[in-house]
Motif scaffolding. Structure first.
Motif, PDB file in Angstrom:
ATOM      1  N   GLY A  33     -12.842  -9.504   0.344  1.00  0.00           N
ATOM      2  CA  GLY A  33     -11.889  -9.476   1.453  1.00  0.00           C
ATOM      3  C   GLY A  33     -10.636 -10.283   1.165  1.00  0.00           C
ATOM      4  O   GLY A  33      -9.527  -9.876   1.510  1.00  0.00           O
ATOM      5  N   MET A  34     -10.817 -11.437   0.525  1.00  0.00           N
ATOM      6  CA  MET A  34      -9.647 -12.246   0.148  1.00  0.00           C
ATOM      7  C   MET A  34      -8.756 -11.481  -0.823  1.00  0.00           C
ATOM      8  O   MET A  34      -7.530 -11.452  -0.669  1.00  0.00           O
ATOM      9  CB  MET A  34     -10.100 -13.570  -0.489  1.00  0.00           C
ATOM     10  N   LEU A  35      -9.350 -10.875  -1.823  1.00  0.00           N
ATOM     11  CA  LEU A  35      -8.571 -10.103  -2.787  1.00  0.00           C
ATOM     12  C   LEU A  35      -7.932  -8.882  -2.137  1.00  0.00           C
ATOM     13  O   LEU A  35      -6.819  -8.493  -2.488  1.00  0.00           O
ATOM     14  CB  LEU A  35      -9.458  -9.660  -3.951  1.00  0.00           C
ATOM     15  N   PHE A  36      -8.645  -8.294  -1.196  1.00  0.00           N
ATOM     16  CA  PHE A  36      -8.143  -7.113  -0.505  1.00  0.00           C
ATOM     17  C   PHE A  36      -6.846  -7.427   0.232  1.00  0.00           C
ATOM     18  O   PHE A  36      -5.919  -6.627   0.242  1.00  0.00           O
ATOM     19  CB  PHE A  36      -9.218  -6.620   0.468  1.00  0.00           C
ATOM     20  N   VAL A  37      -6.781  -8.612   0.844  1.00  0.00           N
ATOM     21  CA  VAL A  37      -5.595  -8.999   1.617  1.00  0.00           C
ATOM     22  C   VAL A  37      -4.460  -9.462   0.701  1.00  0.00           C
ATOM     23  O   VAL A  37      -3.292  -9.202   0.974  1.00  0.00           O
ATOM     24  CB  VAL A  37      -5.956 -10.106   2.631  1.00  0.00           C
ATOM     25  N   THR A  38      -4.789 -10.133  -0.378  1.00  0.00           N
ATOM     26  CA  THR A  38      -3.742 -10.734  -1.214  1.00  0.00           C
ATOM     27  C   THR A  38      -3.303  -9.840  -2.374  1.00  0.00           C
ATOM     28  O   THR A  38      -2.121  -9.631  -2.575  1.00  0.00           O
ATOM     29  CB  THR A  38      -4.214 -12.091  -1.768  1.00  0.00           C
ATOM     30  N   ALA A  39      -4.260  -9.340  -3.129  1.00  0.00           N
ATOM     31  CA  ALA A  39      -3.906  -8.641  -4.361  1.00  0.00           C
ATOM     32  C   ALA A  39      -3.588  -7.157  -4.160  1.00  0.00           C
ATOM     33  O   ALA A  39      -2.730  -6.607  -4.847  1.00  0.00           O
ATOM     34  CB  ALA A  39      -5.037  -8.785  -5.378  1.00  0.00           C
ATOM     35  N   LEU A  40      -4.277  -6.511  -3.244  1.00  0.00           N
ATOM     36  CA  LEU A  40      -4.078  -5.073  -3.067  1.00  0.00           C
ATOM     37  C   LEU A  40      -2.647  -4.706  -2.661  1.00  0.00           C
ATOM     38  O   LEU A  40      -2.050  -3.836  -3.285  1.00  0.00           O
ATOM     39  CB  LEU A  40      -5.089  -4.504  -2.077  1.00  0.00           C
ATOM     40  N   PRO A  41      -2.061  -5.348  -1.640  1.00  0.00           N
ATOM     41  CA  PRO A  41      -0.670  -4.996  -1.302  1.00  0.00           C
ATOM     42  C   PRO A  41       0.307  -5.265  -2.440  1.00  0.00           C
ATOM     43  O   PRO A  41       1.227  -4.485  -2.685  1.00  0.00           O
ATOM     44  CB  PRO A  41      -0.351  -5.862  -0.083  1.00  0.00           C
ATOM     45  N   GLY A  42       0.095  -6.362  -3.158  1.00  0.00           N
ATOM     46  CA  GLY A  42       0.972  -6.672  -4.289  1.00  0.00           C
ATOM     47  C   GLY A  42       0.855  -5.660  -5.411  1.00  0.00           C
ATOM     48  O   GLY A  42       1.858  -5.237  -5.992  1.00  0.00           O
ATOM     49  N   ALA A  43      -0.367  -5.275  -5.723  1.00  0.00           N
ATOM     50  CA  ALA A  43      -0.565  -4.275  -6.770  1.00  0.00           C
ATOM     51  C   ALA A  43      -0.002  -2.920  -6.336  1.00  0.00           C
ATOM     52  O   ALA A  43       0.609  -2.209  -7.138  1.00  0.00           O
ATOM     53  CB  ALA A  43      -2.053  -4.147  -7.093  1.00  0.00           C
ATOM     54  N   PHE A  44      -0.177  -2.585  -5.056  1.00  0.00           N
ATOM     55  CA  PHE A  44       0.324  -1.318  -4.543  1.00  0.00           C
ATOM     56  C   PHE A  44       1.840  -1.250  -4.637  1.00  0.00           C
ATOM     57  O   PHE A  44       2.404  -0.252  -5.095  1.00  0.00           O
ATOM     58  CB  PHE A  44      -0.148  -1.124  -3.100  1.00  0.00           C
ATOM     59  N   VAL A  45       2.513  -2.319  -4.221  1.00  0.00           N
ATOM     60  CA  VAL A  45       3.977  -2.309  -4.291  1.00  0.00           C
ATOM     61  C   VAL A  45       4.446  -2.338  -5.749  1.00  0.00           C
ATOM     62  O   VAL A  45       5.475  -1.743  -6.086  1.00  0.00           O
ATOM     63  CB  VAL A  45       4.589  -3.460  -3.459  1.00  0.00           C
ATOM     64  N   GLY A  46       3.695  -2.988  -6.623  1.00  0.00           N
ATOM     65  CA  GLY A  46       4.055  -2.983  -8.034  1.00  0.00           C
ATOM     66  C   GLY A  46       3.988  -1.588  -8.640  1.00  0.00           C
ATOM     67  O   GLY A  46       4.888  -1.175  -9.383  1.00  0.00           O
ATOM     68  N   VAL A  47       2.940  -0.848  -8.314  1.00  0.00           N
ATOM     69  CA  VAL A  47       2.811   0.522  -8.812  1.00  0.00           C
ATOM     70  C   VAL A  47       3.897   1.415  -8.209  1.00  0.00           C
ATOM     71  O   VAL A  47       4.499   2.246  -8.900  1.00  0.00           O
ATOM     72  CB  VAL A  47       1.399   1.075  -8.504  1.00  0.00           C
ATOM     73  N   LEU A  48       4.167   1.225  -6.909  1.00  0.00           N
ATOM     74  CA  LEU A  48       5.226   2.017  -6.268  1.00  0.00           C
ATOM     75  C   LEU A  48       6.583   1.772  -6.930  1.00  0.00           C
ATOM     76  O   LEU A  48       7.359   2.703  -7.151  1.00  0.00           O
ATOM     77  CB  LEU A  48       5.324   1.694  -4.774  1.00  0.00           C
ATOM     78  N   ARG A  49       6.867   0.521  -7.268  1.00  0.00           N
ATOM     79  CA  ARG A  49       8.152   0.191  -7.890  1.00  0.00           C
ATOM     80  C   ARG A  49       8.247   0.751  -9.307  1.00  0.00           C
ATOM     81  O   ARG A  49       9.340   1.038  -9.788  1.00  0.00           O
ATOM     82  CB  ARG A  49       8.379  -1.321  -7.907  1.00  0.00           C
ATOM     83  N   LEU A  50       7.114   0.870  -9.969  1.00  0.00           N
ATOM     84  CA  LEU A  50       7.137   1.472 -11.307  1.00  0.00           C
ATOM     85  C   LEU A  50       7.398   2.971 -11.244  1.00  0.00           C
ATOM     86  O   LEU A  50       8.040   3.532 -12.129  1.00  0.00           O
ATOM     87  CB  LEU A  50       5.815   1.216 -12.032  1.00  0.00           C
ATOM     88  N   LEU A  51       6.881   3.613 -10.205  1.00  0.00           N
ATOM     89  CA  LEU A  51       6.951   5.069 -10.126  1.00  0.00           C
ATOM     90  C   LEU A  51       8.178   5.587  -9.374  1.00  0.00           C
ATOM     91  O   LEU A  51       8.631   6.692  -9.649  1.00  0.00           O
ATOM     92  CB  LEU A  51       5.685   5.614  -9.448  1.00  0.00           C
ATOM     93  N   PHE A  52       8.677   4.805  -8.402  1.00  0.00           N
ATOM     94  CA  PHE A  52       9.735   5.304  -7.532  1.00  0.00           C
ATOM     95  C   PHE A  52      10.896   4.314  -7.472  1.00  0.00           C
ATOM     96  O   PHE A  52      10.789   3.176  -7.918  1.00  0.00           O
ATOM     97  CB  PHE A  52       9.202   5.524  -6.106  1.00  0.00           C
TER      98      PHE A  52
END
Length: 112
Positions: free
Chosen positions: A33-52
Motif C-alpha cells: 500500500g505504501m508503494l502503491f501510493v508513492t511509487a505508482l503515480p511517479g512511475a505512471f507519470v514517468g512512462v507518460l512523459r516518455l511516450l507523450f
C-alpha cells in the motif's frame, strides 16, 4: 524424477516464511500500500512523459486512478481479502503522513 526432500535444518530455517502465516499478509500488504501510493503515480507519470508530450501526459495522468481497481478487486476475492485490507491501511497511513507533513511545511513557510 525423484522429489528430493531438504535436510531437516533447511526445512526449519525458513519455516516462519510461509504465505499462510498471518504476519505475512499484514506486512506485505501494508508495504504494498505504501508503494502503491508513492511509487505508482511517479512511475505512471514517468512512462507518460516518455511516450507523450507534456500536455498529453498531463491530460492522461488522472487515469492512474484506474489502478485502484486492483486493491478493490482483491477485497472482493476471499483469498486476498486480508492482504487488501492491510494494503488499504498502508495506503491510508501513507497518504495521511504525506498530507500532514505537507501541511506543516506549508504552515511554516507561510508563517515565516
Amino acid at each position: 524424477m525423484h522429489d528430493v526432500e531438504a535436510p531437516p535444518q533447511e526445512r526449519t530455517r525458513f519455516q516462519w516464511w510461509h504465505h499462510s502465516h498471518p504476519t505475512f499478509a499484514g506486512i506485505t500488504g501494508f508495504f504494498a500500500g505504501m508503494l502503491f501510493v508513492t511509487a505508482l503515480p511517479g512511475a505512471f507519470v514517468g512512462v507518460l512523459r516518455l511516450l507523450f508530450s507534456h500536455d498529453t501526459a498531463e491530460q492522461l495522468f488522472p487515469f492512474v486512478l484506474l489502478a485502484l481497481a486492483l486493491p478493490i478487486f482483491m477485497l472482493v476475492k476471499r483469498k486476498t481479502r486480508r492482504f487488501a485490507q492491510f494494503m488499504f491501511v498502508g495506503m491510508l497511513v501513507t497518504a495521511l503522513v504525506v498530507l500532514g507533513v505537507t501541511s506543516l511545511v506549508l504552515y511554516f513557510m507561510v508563517d515565516a
